[in-house]
Every structure is written in structure tokens, then in C-alpha cells.
Write a protein that holds these residues in place. Structure first.
Motif, short mmCIF file in Angstrom:
data_model
loop_
_atom_site.label_atom_id
_atom_site.label_comp_id
_atom_site.label_asym_id
_atom_site.label_seq_id
_atom_site.Cartn_x
_atom_site.Cartn_y
_atom_site.Cartn_z
N ILE A 113 -7.52 -7.07 8.18
CA ILE A 113 -6.09 -7.18 8.50
C ILE A 113 -5.96 -7.81 9.89
O ILE A 113 -6.84 -7.63 10.74
N GLU B 277 -8.30 -2.66 3.04
CA GLU B 277 -8.33 -4.12 2.88
C GLU B 277 -9.65 -4.61 3.47
O GLU B 277 -10.27 -3.93 4.28
N ASP B 278 -10.05 -5.81 3.09
CA ASP B 278 -11.25 -6.40 3.70
C ASP B 278 -11.01 -6.67 5.18
O ASP B 278 -11.87 -6.42 6.01
N VAL C 256 -2.28 1.10 6.41
CA VAL C 256 -3.28 0.16 5.91
C VAL C 256 -4.45 0.15 6.90
O VAL C 256 -4.24 0.22 8.12
N ASP D 143 -8.68 -1.62 7.54
CA ASP D 143 -9.69 -2.56 7.06
C ASP D 143 -11.08 -2.01 7.36
O ASP D 143 -11.23 -1.01 8.06
N HIS E 275 0.83 -1.21 0.00
CA HIS E 275 0.00 0.00 0.00
C HIS E 275 0.86 1.25 0.00
O HIS E 275 0.56 2.20 -0.70
#
Length: 179
Positions: A155, A152-153, A115, A117, A2
Motif C-alpha cells: 500500500i 495487500e501486497d 488495511v 501490507d 476491505h
């Protein structure tokens, strides 16, 4: 991955996406009702929250930025202008020494990260400053700013990780399980 994608974004794209994110924050009900905003000074190509901070100052809200200490602690310090900063640890712009430390527990905190989720979890830069701060002040309203490419879906998380209440990207607002 990312961070690599984020670092490849041209400045014009960073500006446009950050402006979209900030406009959505400024139009939110929570922003209108909030008197104290803790923000951050963006590092490299992080989503830029300075438009929100400028407007908050113009709206007469209390605004504070973080300063890190040698013992891995972080505190927020009130600023009256975005010019009241100097380069600190990790090349991050931090409030100057004359700024007053705040311990306001009824505030919204704008949070950067690497990142995220959809459940509100985040990876920062690995030092745990924000997680320790949120553990000490659990009542703070945690609002992350991110680019959609940072989402992200799911992490993996540790028990010490503190989720966000909301995550704003240039495309949507994630209302998360952290709230």
C-alpha cells in the motif's frame, strides 16, 4: 473495499478469527516476555484483542487502553478490568477518567487498522493517532491484528506512517520490515 468485506463478516466468523489471532499472540515468545501490553477496545468488526487483554490481566501484566483528546492526541491509560471503560470519541470505548496515564516505553502495543501490507504498513481511520504516538515513542513493539482479507501486497505510505513489527491474521504471522 476491505472495510466493506470486513463489515459483511458474521459475528461468529469475527469471533472465530479473533480467537485464532489471540491464541497465536498468547503463545508467542514476545507475549511471554512482555510485562506491559497496550491494547484497544474493538470498534465494530475489528479483530478483537480482548482475549489477549483478559489473559494479560490474569497473568499480572500491566494493561492499558487508548483515550483520544480534542487536540488529536492519544495516550494510554492503565486498566485493571475491561469494565473500566466508557464510550468516548468516535464511539470507541475508552478508559474512564480515574485511570492512570502510562508513558511506558518498554511495552507491546496491539494495533487495529483498516488495511495492511506485508511490509508492515497500515491504514487506520485517517486521523494519524497511532502514527503520532509511535513517532513520540519509537521503541514500542508494534503488533497489528487483522483479518487476512485486510492484507495487500503493498500500500502507498507517507513519510509519517510508522510500520508494524508484526501483523497477526487468522492464517499467519507477518514478520515485517517495520521490525
Amino acid at each position: 473495499m476491505h472495510k466493506i468485506l470486513q463489515n459483511k463478516m458474521p459475528e461468529q466468523e469475527i469471533y472465530a478469527k479473533s480467537e485464532r489471532i489471540c491464541r497465536n499472540i498468547l503463545n508467542s515468545d514476545w507475549y511471554q516476555c512482555c510485562d506491559v501490553i497496550y491494547g484497544y477496545y474493538p470498534l465494530a468488526k475489528e479483530a478483537d484483542c480482548r482475549p489477549v487483554l483478559r489473559q494479560a490481566l490474569a497473568d499480572g501484566k500491566t494493561v492499558a487502553l487508548p483515550r483520544t483528546e480534542a487536540d488529536c492526541q492519544m495516550d494510554f491509560y492503565r486498566i485493571t478490568s475491561l469494565d473500566e471503560v466508557k464510550e468516548g470519541r468516535f464511539h470507541v470505548m475508552e478508559p474512564v477518567a480515574s485511570c492512570e496515564k502510562l508513558r511506558e516505553t518498554n511495552a507491546a502495543v496491539l494495533v487495529p487498522g483498516v488495511v495492511f501490507d506485508r511490509q508492515g504498513n497500515r491504514y487506520g481511520y485517517g486521523k494519524g493517532y497511532y502514527d503520532r504516538y509511535f513517532a513520540e515513542f519509537p521503541g514500542l513493539y508494534r503488533v497489528a491484528l487483522a483479518y487476512e482479507i485486510q492484507m495487500e501486497d503493498e500500500i502507498p505510505v507517507l513519510p509519517t506512517d510508522v510500520p508494524m513489527h508484526l501483523i497477526y491474521t487468522e492464517l499467519t504471522i507477518y514478520q515485517t520490515l517495520g521490525g
